[in-house]
Enzyme design. Structure first.
Site, PDB file in Angstrom:
ATOM      1  N   TYR A   1      19.157  -3.215 -28.601  1.00  0.00           N
ATOM      2  CA  TYR A   1      18.038  -2.873 -29.192  1.00  0.00           C
ATOM      3  C   TYR A   1      16.953  -2.346 -30.174  1.00  0.00           C
ATOM      4  O   TYR A   1      17.090  -3.127 -31.099  1.00  0.00           O
ATOM      5  CB  TYR A   1      19.254  -1.051 -30.344  1.00  0.00           C
ATOM      6  CG  TYR A   1      17.965   0.280 -29.586  1.00  0.00           C
ATOM      7  CD1 TYR A   1      16.939   0.711 -29.681  1.00  0.00           C
ATOM      8  CD2 TYR A   1      18.779   1.063 -27.949  1.00  0.00           C
ATOM      9  CE1 TYR A   1      16.792   1.409 -29.324  1.00  0.00           C
ATOM     10  CE2 TYR A   1      18.464   2.018 -27.952  1.00  0.00           C
ATOM     11  CZ  TYR A   1      16.860   2.641 -28.549  1.00  0.00           C
ATOM     12  OH  TYR A   1      16.524   3.145 -28.165  1.00  0.00           O
TER      13      TYR A   1
ATOM     14  N   HIS B   1       9.392   1.351 -18.747  1.00  0.00           N
ATOM     15  CA  HIS B   1       8.546   1.059 -20.528  1.00  0.00           C
ATOM     16  C   HIS B   1       9.175  -0.473 -20.687  1.00  0.00           C
ATOM     17  O   HIS B   1      10.383  -0.779 -20.201  1.00  0.00           O
ATOM     18  CB  HIS B   1       8.924   2.617 -21.066  1.00  0.00           C
ATOM     19  CG  HIS B   1       8.859   1.958 -22.958  1.00  0.00           C
ATOM     20  ND1 HIS B   1       7.719   2.588 -22.547  1.00  0.00           N
ATOM     21  CD2 HIS B   1       9.224   1.515 -23.456  1.00  0.00           C
ATOM     22  CE1 HIS B   1       8.283   2.637 -24.390  1.00  0.00           C
ATOM     23  NE2 HIS B   1       9.032   2.163 -24.496  1.00  0.00           N
TER      24      HIS B   1
ATOM     25  N   HIS C   1       7.184   3.029 -35.040  1.00  0.00           N
ATOM     26  CA  HIS C   1       8.026   2.208 -35.722  1.00  0.00           C
ATOM     27  C   HIS C   1       7.621   0.680 -36.344  1.00  0.00           C
ATOM     28  O   HIS C   1       8.414   0.674 -37.623  1.00  0.00           O
ATOM     29  CB  HIS C   1       9.288   1.462 -35.071  1.00  0.00           C
ATOM     30  CG  HIS C   1      10.322   2.156 -33.729  1.00  0.00           C
ATOM     31  ND1 HIS C   1      11.533   2.717 -34.434  1.00  0.00           N
ATOM     32  CD2 HIS C   1      10.141   3.051 -32.680  1.00  0.00           C
ATOM     33  CE1 HIS C   1      12.067   3.622 -33.266  1.00  0.00           C
ATOM     34  NE2 HIS C   1      11.347   3.529 -32.667  1.00  0.00           N
TER      35      HIS C   1
ATOM     36  N   ARG D   1       3.630   6.422 -31.137  1.00  0.00           N
ATOM     37  CA  ARG D   1       5.077   6.957 -30.784  1.00  0.00           C
ATOM     38  C   ARG D   1       6.332   5.599 -30.801  1.00  0.00           C
ATOM     39  O   ARG D   1       6.706   5.252 -32.061  1.00  0.00           O
ATOM     40  CB  ARG D   1       5.736   7.744 -29.838  1.00  0.00           C
ATOM     41  CG  ARG D   1       6.954   8.350 -30.075  1.00  0.00           C
ATOM     42  CD  ARG D   1       8.103   7.904 -30.207  1.00  0.00           C
ATOM     43  NE  ARG D   1       8.397   6.936 -28.492  1.00  0.00           N
ATOM     44  CZ  ARG D   1       8.908   6.081 -28.472  1.00  0.00           C
ATOM     45  NH1 ARG D   1      10.164   5.543 -28.970  1.00  0.00           N
ATOM     46  NH2 ARG D   1       9.250   5.253 -26.879  1.00  0.00           N
ATOM     47  N   ASP D   2       6.623   4.891 -29.682  1.00  0.00           N
ATOM     48  CA  ASP D   2       6.965   3.715 -30.715  1.00  0.00           C
ATOM     49  C   ASP D   2       6.066   2.885 -31.613  1.00  0.00           C
ATOM     50  O   ASP D   2       6.440   2.190 -32.381  1.00  0.00           O
ATOM     51  CB  ASP D   2       6.404   2.639 -28.531  1.00  0.00           C
ATOM     52  CG  ASP D   2       8.369   2.029 -28.561  1.00  0.00           C
ATOM     53  OD1 ASP D   2       9.042   1.440 -29.204  1.00  0.00           O
ATOM     54  OD2 ASP D   2       8.615   1.843 -27.581  1.00  0.00           O
TER      55      ASP D   2
ATOM     56  N   SER E   1      14.361  -0.953 -23.654  1.00  0.00           N
ATOM     57  CA  SER E   1      14.303  -0.734 -24.970  1.00  0.00           C
ATOM     58  C   SER E   1      14.342  -2.541 -25.789  1.00  0.00           C
ATOM     59  O   SER E   1      14.072  -2.600 -26.663  1.00  0.00           O
ATOM     60  CB  SER E   1      15.341   0.084 -25.430  1.00  0.00           C
ATOM     61  OG  SER E   1      15.795   1.202 -24.280  1.00  0.00           O
TER      62      SER E   1
ATOM     63  N   HIS F   1       9.393  -4.039 -23.341  1.00  0.00           N
ATOM     64  CA  HIS F   1       8.720  -4.702 -24.804  1.00  0.00           C
ATOM     65  C   HIS F   1       9.357  -5.991 -24.519  1.00  0.00           C
ATOM     66  O   HIS F   1       9.527  -6.209 -23.569  1.00  0.00           O
ATOM     67  CB  HIS F   1      10.014  -4.125 -26.054  1.00  0.00           C
ATOM     68  CG  HIS F   1      10.530  -2.875 -26.819  1.00  0.00           C
ATOM     69  ND1 HIS F   1       9.687  -2.349 -27.600  1.00  0.00           N
ATOM     70  CD2 HIS F   1      10.673  -1.670 -25.514  1.00  0.00           C
ATOM     71  CE1 HIS F   1       9.543  -0.957 -27.836  1.00  0.00           C
ATOM     72  NE2 HIS F   1      10.662  -0.446 -26.098  1.00  0.00           N
TER      73      HIS F   1
END
Lengths: 340, 340
Positions: free
Chosen positions: A285, A194, A17, A13-14, A167, A196
């Site tokens: 983002y 979560h 990108h 899913r992520d 995010s 990044h």
């Protein structure tokens, strides 16, 4: 520390990108199957922007939500398959369809100050019998008090878990600790985190979250994800095992899946380049990454300048149109400067 | 927190491992000049294994120590140029020559339990007027008490700084904290920390070291370094600035140098692949990385199996010959298994 931690892998899913949402259903099934056999608890799949993300605005995925869910649910035996739902992009109808196709987890995501818009989606998800996760995105933009306020709303709607979602990869370990600790104190449901990796601390932040009592954490194989990517699942699991946590994952199988199944399908290595770093530093983002690069090329301006300006304007997900505005304004400003 | 942290960049020494020591003197000069203009305090250069590392055992570098030092010292205006000296590889004669050519810092490195062998090198370095750094490598192999014991020896020889050096990238933040805190308590000189990213926590560990009072930290542009590489200088500095530390570095110039000067010269992206991860997990030397890959190819065995076995045998730097032994033994064991 022999606590069982629930691992969600978001390669499919992520990570979408980083391949412009172009995994095929059979590629997804192959990766999902490897993740399933590795003992990962939850496998999140679909367009990078969640259910119904496939669009002009967010880019079209290779296949539809339905095709991906069918392919993956067919091969996954032990793990739960998750979908992401951003109210405003995905709808209740999409959620119902996903549940019918075999999704067992819904992650309902809103901007950190906008939990209100998740009420009907969380309630519907619970009615469908799904494990329901509230996802508070861009968590670096608000302090612990405000995050608690929003998380409590999600808890009151029936969420089973609430996530601190970094995010933009803009948090450092101390910031993660403060937020997770506040949620642990105020809520009666498990807390997730979560990460990044824009500031290089995806795994470091994940360890910090666990130290404060988070029990749900996310990763992706080879770190595939928006911006600088996520915590690298196989690396994170190695670190967790070394730190004494139980994940239920087979590290060798994860390493094999990362190296031999996922890496050959990647269109670029997941590194921290200048744009990704500025994203973390500017606090905007992660999914703005490719948009800013494209806009910079189109208008002949510096992608870093676009991102820093977006950070100043506190632009959030859903305001992607401002990327073009900013790029255009910067190009005008430059022309004026040149003329003068 | 407005404390000034001393940044050492090792792109041109530890990073040499990733280009098989093949930077040319003019490439080194170009990168060193960019680092110098970025405000980095110390620029470490030379063969990946330090002075006189260029050899059959460790691989030949493109140019000699003398050629590199001449090229770099000619262009560096503000930063101090450092050399690495591993007693047993480099000699006092090499150190004298380096000082004459303009090196201002000597980093004298030993295995974490072998500080004794650094006595004459540290004393000579001090006599030469160099800033003298004691480097305790493979620091994950011993606990805080033993590290204090060894660090005190280096301090008694005259070292200006002592480093906790996580050569294998095998420490997690808690382990770094414990070691740095113990040294801060026991020593009267500044403490440094050198990270490797095998478990994904190079920047996280660096922040942990600083939180316990370390004031010298290392990085390399784009993370270039043995194994999974070092803390990525530009990312580390961004994280430090965000955490409130002063580095004296210009982040934009570092980002520019990483993206436009270093990245095009890299022969591979600095990622955490399976071999690098196992190095951190197995706790063996980062510079074993390429040796193990080559031995694995030669003997047709799994590089991971070699590294895990080396970890079990507690093999350390200087025992590279055992990599071949292990590869050979594994290939025999496999043949026997096949025959049976």
């Amino acid at each position: 520390m022999t606590q069982k931690i629930t691992i969600t892998d978001s390669t499919l899913r992520d990570g979408m990108h980083t391949v412009r949402h172009q995994f095929t259903p059979s590629e997804m099934a192959e990766i999902a199957s490897a993740l399933d056999q590795s003992g990962v608890d939850i496998i999140e799949i679909g367009h990078g922007d969640g259910l119904a993300g496939s669009s002009y605005q967010y880019g079209f995925s290779f296949a539809s939500d339905e095709e991906y869910l069918k392919a993956v649910c067919h091969v996954v035996k032990q793990a739960k398959v998750a979908v992401l739902l951003l109210p405003g992009i995905g709808t209740l109808k999409d959620l119902h369809a996903a549940a019918e196709l075999g999704a067992k987890v819904a992650r309902v995501a809103t901007h950190v100050t906008e939990a209100d818009i998740s009420e009907q989606h969380i309630k519907s998800s619970k009615q469908l019998g799904l494990l329901t996760v509230g996802f508070l995105m861009m968590a670096h933009m608000e302090g612990p008090e405000r995050i608690v306020e929003e998380a409590k709303k999600m808890e009151s709607y029936g969420a089973d878990v609430v996530y601190v979602t970094d995010s933009a990869g803009a948090l450092l370990p101390d910031g993660v600790r403060a937020r997770v600790a506040a949620l642990r104190e105020a809520l009666n449901i498990p807390i997730g985190f979560h990460a990044h990796n824009n500031l290089g601390v995806a795994v470091g932040n994940t360890l910090a979250a666990l130290a404060e009592g988070a029990t749900y954490v996310d990763g992706s194989l080879r770190g595939m994800g928006a911006g600088a990517g996520n915590a690298q699942t196989e690396v994170m699991v190695a670190a967790l095992h070394k730190a004494g946590y139980q994940t239920g994952c087979d590290l060798n199988q994860l390493i094999h899946a990362a190296e031999h199944i996922v890496a050959p399908k990647m269109s670029r290595p997941q590194i921290i380049d200048s744009v990704a770093l500025i994203l973390g530093y500017a606090g905007v983002y992660s999914s703005f990454f490719l948009h800013a690069k494209r806009a910079a090329e189109k208008f002949g301006v510096d992608p870093l300048a676009i991102l820093v300006e977006l950070g100043k304007r506190r632009v959030v997900g859903g305001q992607e149109d401002q990327i073009i505005d900013v790029a255009y304004e910067l190009s005008l400003a430059r022309k004026e400067k040149t003329v003068v």
